[in-house]
Scaffold this motif. Sequence first.
Motif, mmCIF file in Angstrom:
data_model
loop_
_atom_site.group_PDB
_atom_site.id
_atom_site.type_symbol
_atom_site.label_atom_id
_atom_site.label_comp_id
_atom_site.label_asym_id
_atom_site.label_seq_id
_atom_site.Cartn_x
_atom_site.Cartn_y
_atom_site.Cartn_z
ATOM 1 N N LYS A 19 0.860 -1.294 0.181
ATOM 2 C CA LYS A 19 -0.052 -0.035 -0.149
ATOM 3 C C LYS A 19 0.908 1.192 0.005
ATOM 4 N N LYS A 23 1.089 4.042 -2.995
ATOM 5 C CA LYS A 23 0.867 5.481 -2.577
ATOM 6 C C LYS A 23 1.959 6.103 -3.111
ATOM 7 N N GLU A 26 1.636 6.405 -7.192
ATOM 8 C CA GLU A 26 0.403 6.857 -7.616
ATOM 9 C C GLU A 26 -0.104 5.567 -8.460
ATOM 10 N N TYR A 28 -2.027 1.375 -7.740
ATOM 11 C CA TYR A 28 -3.056 0.569 -7.119
ATOM 12 C C TYR A 28 -2.589 -0.774 -6.613
ATOM 13 N N GLU A 41 -7.483 -1.902 -5.440
ATOM 14 C CA GLU A 41 -7.532 -0.889 -4.645
ATOM 15 C C GLU A 41 -6.571 0.199 -4.818
ATOM 16 N N TYR A 42 -7.268 1.496 -4.772
ATOM 17 C CA TYR A 42 -6.548 2.603 -5.195
ATOM 18 C C TYR A 42 -6.252 3.575 -3.827
ATOM 19 N N ASN A 43 -5.217 4.097 -3.774
ATOM 20 C CA ASN A 43 -4.716 4.887 -2.561
ATOM 21 C C ASN A 43 -5.928 5.613 -1.865
ATOM 22 N N ASP A 44 -6.924 6.065 -2.762
ATOM 23 C CA ASP A 44 -8.053 7.030 -2.180
ATOM 24 C C ASP A 44 -9.145 5.911 -1.566
ATOM 25 N N GLY A 45 -8.966 4.748 -1.140
ATOM 26 C CA GLY A 45 -9.893 3.877 -0.934
ATOM 27 C C GLY A 45 -10.660 3.211 -1.731
ATOM 28 N N ASN A 46 -10.826 3.859 -2.946
ATOM 29 C CA ASN A 46 -11.609 3.255 -4.006
ATOM 30 C C ASN A 46 -11.271 1.882 -4.364
#
Length: 58
Positions: A19, A23, A26, A28, A41-46
């Motif tokens: 993770k 991040k 940039e 996932y 899973e992207y850094n923004d929680g999406n």
Amino acid sequence: MNPIKDLQKLIKLTGERAKLDAKANETYIVYKTAEGQIVKEYNDGNVIPVAEKEAPHA
């Protein structure tokens, strides 16, 4: 030392490191959920399910 607990700790640390790397770059991480679904899973929680057509060797 308990080998099972040691292994669980290493697995957790590996996920946390992935993770952090995602991040920093940039991007996932990709993993399989408890239900068996592969997700990004992207850094923004999406969290987005990976479609079968995206998998190269499904």
